[in-house]
Enzyme design. Structure first.
Site, PDB file in Angstrom:
ATOM      1  N   LYS A 103      27.692   9.585   7.630  1.00  0.00           N
ATOM      2  CA  LYS A 103      27.763   8.142   7.481  1.00  0.00           C
ATOM      3  C   LYS A 103      29.194   7.752   7.127  1.00  0.00           C
ATOM      4  CE  LYS A 103      24.538   4.627   5.856  1.00  0.00           C
ATOM      5  NZ  LYS A 103      23.436   4.319   4.941  1.00  0.00           N
ATOM      6  N   GLU A 131       7.745  -0.563   0.522  1.00  0.00           N
ATOM      7  CA  GLU A 131       7.443  -1.724  -0.314  1.00  0.00           C
ATOM      8  C   GLU A 131       5.985  -1.762  -0.754  1.00  0.00           C
ATOM      9  OE1 GLU A 131      11.074  -2.483   2.042  1.00  0.00           O
ATOM     10  OE2 GLU A 131       9.032  -1.857   2.599  1.00  0.00           O
ATOM     11  N   ARG A 142       5.877  -7.212   3.615  1.00  0.00           N
ATOM     12  CA  ARG A 142       5.129  -5.991   3.921  1.00  0.00           C
ATOM     13  C   ARG A 142       4.074  -5.677   2.857  1.00  0.00           C
ATOM     14  NH1 ARG A 142       9.049  -1.393   6.294  1.00  0.00           N
ATOM     15  NH2 ARG A 142       9.396  -2.381   8.299  1.00  0.00           N
TER      16      ARG A 142
END
Length: 641
Positions: free
Chosen positions: A286, A365, A393
């Site tokens: 990354k 979540e 969600r």
């Protein structure tokens, strides 16, 4: 990294087919050019940098090996699709990234035929990819579907639900892009060499030829093939460790260096030849190619424009995290829960000060909310911080696991309201409507940092669940001067910017950050002789007490009322409050209007246009609605000349 004036290839790529005209030997040059432009563009406009820097070679290889739009590339979340956009005819449009009317920061079906599936939330890619792959099979198409899934997405349950539903007989390639979490074993030198062997074209040719040879042996061929395959698998698992994906019946290739262009292209070509569902495991870095992002990929995950001045005061998120840390030091029952958004929700101070009571559950979540319910049921005081758009969600979990049992969980709803830049997927415009439907739940709507702290205190003392919703950014000084000039904050309720004994023509009832637009509109109305005041709500639900507070603050029983919010109209604050007031006989149907986001997903429509204007709720629109309501009332009962 090369200098900008050394770009040779990127300007000439207008479609993926142009990629195929560039020699393989020049791919490192193209990768350099792409990284250079990623850094330049995100420095000016903001956006997701580190994740895109990591997938440069992968995205280039995808467009060399496959042919979109016939083949389908689906990016999980979609925030790492900048390179894909550059290579599919949108390079010049990247200058408008995150600008009003500009290119989306995520994949968007309306933007390009090469974006086959839109996304702004995590863990959806594989379920969608299965839909594409199976429909291609049913249609008799030989197209390939490729799901590019970061390792973080595997903390979300949907990925595993989709894996459980995968079939081997599909042209489906699942790319596991491991760029941060150590979810794979420390494979060692032997396993590394084995991976290189498995990634070679010779390995696959030998494997296919051996299988065909064994199966052709009369009588015992099939049994011998199964025996040899079983011995090989046992030997491999002994040395390499068992493999989750192969246990699910999928062919697994890798891991390899995902930033080694030649290796990635070769492995993708071999995966394509298999004509079956394949997992390709890549390890990417990354922030690759930009030293600051390599060393701090979390900091450079989502960038703000470099020329944006730093806010003089702390943001709502930072204030929430710092104040919660103070509260937790005074009460050992308080704990903090987040779903892979520790930094974004301001919980880093809590994590550092009280690590045993900080819980990051990953991109999950639903689990975060039910986990919080379990904590609360056993005597803890959980504060769960989730962005409004991601809270969607967990709707069932709030109902079934928290509210139904009246558990004192506190949901800190970050990024509430309209959010410019990230587009429709990230607007927090639905939480008021869906939370309002849930019994036993209190909704706080602080608009200043002091009101936020007051709401956190009130929620702490409640024996029922609470939601505290607050916007991105920090408080507005004009709001402070108009509603909190004495600097005091009582228990959350409602405050106004006028003397309650005043004889007003109009009152705007609102909550949240849009009060700044209401102040602009009210100023213009007052200048034109239409005396207008504003009631700012610090708490919405329960609605009956809120109606009582509004009734106390209304200057008379003749003034017009404009209910204003930056959330969806249907089921929102205006609809609920006006309904209650009508039932109580406090207003008549001709005396009020509701102004909110109408039945639509708000998109930035035109260059330079503010998101409030796109939604039709900016200061000018508020002024027009208020002016019309005032003159409508004047024609029936003259209020004031």
């Amino acid at each position: 990294m090369t200098e900008q004036n050394s770009i040779r290839y990127l300007h000439s790529i207008h479609s993926p087919s142009d990629m195929k005209n560039i020699p393989v030997s020049e791919m490192p040059q193209l990768a350099d050019e792409i990284r250079q432009e990623l850094v330049r563009i995100t420095s000016v406009n903001g956006g997701h940098l580190a994740s895109n820097l990591g997938v440069v070679e992968l995205t280039m290889a995808l467009h060399r090996v496959f042919e979109t739009p016939k083949d389908h590339i689906i990016f999980d979340v979609g925030h790492q699709s900048y390179v894909h956009k550059m290579l599919t005819g949108r390079y010049r449009d990247m200058e408008t990234l995150r600008q009003a009317g500009g290119i989306s920061g995520f994949t968007n079906r309306r933007e390009s035929e090469h974006d086959c599936f839109g996304a702004g939330h995590s863990s959806t890619s594989l379920s969608a990819a299965l839909g594409f792959a199976i429909s291609d099979r049913l249609h008799g198409s030989d197209a390939y579907t490729i799901a590019v899934v970061g390792d973080g997405a595997y903390t979300g349950g949907m990925i595993h639900e989709a894996l459980n539903n995968c079939r081997k007989d599909l042209n489906l390639i699942i790319i596991m892009n491991e760029n941060e979490m150590s979810i794979s074993k420390n494979i060692g030198r032997f396993a590394t060499n084995l991976s290189k062997l498995r990634a070679s074209s010779g390995y696959f040719r030998t494997k296919r030829a051996t299988g065909l040879f064994l199966k052709k042996i009369p009588l015992i061929g099939a049994a011998l093939f199964r025996f040899v395959r079983g011995v090989k698998k046992t030997f491999k698992n002994t040395l390499y460790g068992s493999n989750y994906f192969e246990s699910m019946g999928l062919t697994y290739l890798g891991p390899i260096d995902g930033n080694d262009y030649a290796a990635v292209e070769q492995l993708l070509r071999e995966a394509k030849k298999l004509n079956e569902s394949v997992v390709v495991h890549l390890k990417t870095k990354k922030g690759k190619g930009f030293a600051p992002a390599e060393h701090a990929p979390d900091v450079y995950h989502g960038m703000n424009p470099c020329n944006r001045p730093k806010a003089a005061t702390k943001s709502f998120s930072e204030t929430m995290g710092l104040y919660l840390t103070e509260m937790a030091k005074a009460d050992e029952r308080i704990c903090a829960v987040t779903a892979a958004m520790c930094d974004g929700t301001g919980l880093n101070p809590f994590k550092e000060a009280l690590p045993t009571r900080f819980f990051d559950v990953g991109i999950a979540e639903e689990h975060a909310l039910t986990f919080s319910a379990g904590l609360a049921a056993n005597g803890m005081k959980p504060y769960t911080a989730i962005y409004s758009t991601f809270l969607q969600r967990g709707y069932d979990n709030i109902i079934h696991d928290i509210a139904l049992q009246k558990l004192p969980c506190v949901i800190c709803v970050d990024r509430a309201g309209l959010n410019a830049g990230d587009g429709a997927t990230h607007h927090g415009i639905f939480d008021v409507a869906f939370l309002s439907q849930i019994p036993n739940l209190t909704i706080y709507t602080p608009c200043t940092l002091g009101a936020l702290r007051a709401a956190m205190d009130a929620a702490y003392h409640s024996e029922q669940p609470s939601a505290i919703r607050y916007p991105n950014g920090t408080e507005n000084q004009e709001v402070m001067e108009n509603f909190y000039s004495d600097g005091s904050y009582s228990a959350p309720g409602a405050v106004c910017n006028y003397d309650s004994t005043a004889d007003l023509d109009l009152v705007i009832v609102t909550h949240g950050r849009i009060v700044c637009e209401a102040l602009k509109a009210a100023k213009k109305l007052n200048e034109e002789g239409i005396s207008t005041g504003i009631i700012l709500l610090e708490m919405l639900k329960p609605y009956d007490p809120t109606v009582g507070r509004i009734e106390q603050l209304l200057p008379n029983d003749r003034c017009g009322i404009l209910f204003l919010e930056e959330e969806i109209r249907s089921g929102g604050m205006g609809m609920n409050l006006s309904d209650r007031m009508l039932q109580k006989g406090l207003i008549t149907s001709d005396r009020y209007r509701c102004m909110a986001v109408e039945d639509s997903f708000v998109e930035d429509r035109n260059s330079g246009e503010h998101i409030y204007h796109s939604a039709g709720i900016d200061a000018s629109s508020i002024y027009r609605q208020s002016y019309e309501l005032y003159h409508q009332l004047c024609t029936k009962t003259p209020i004031k000349a």
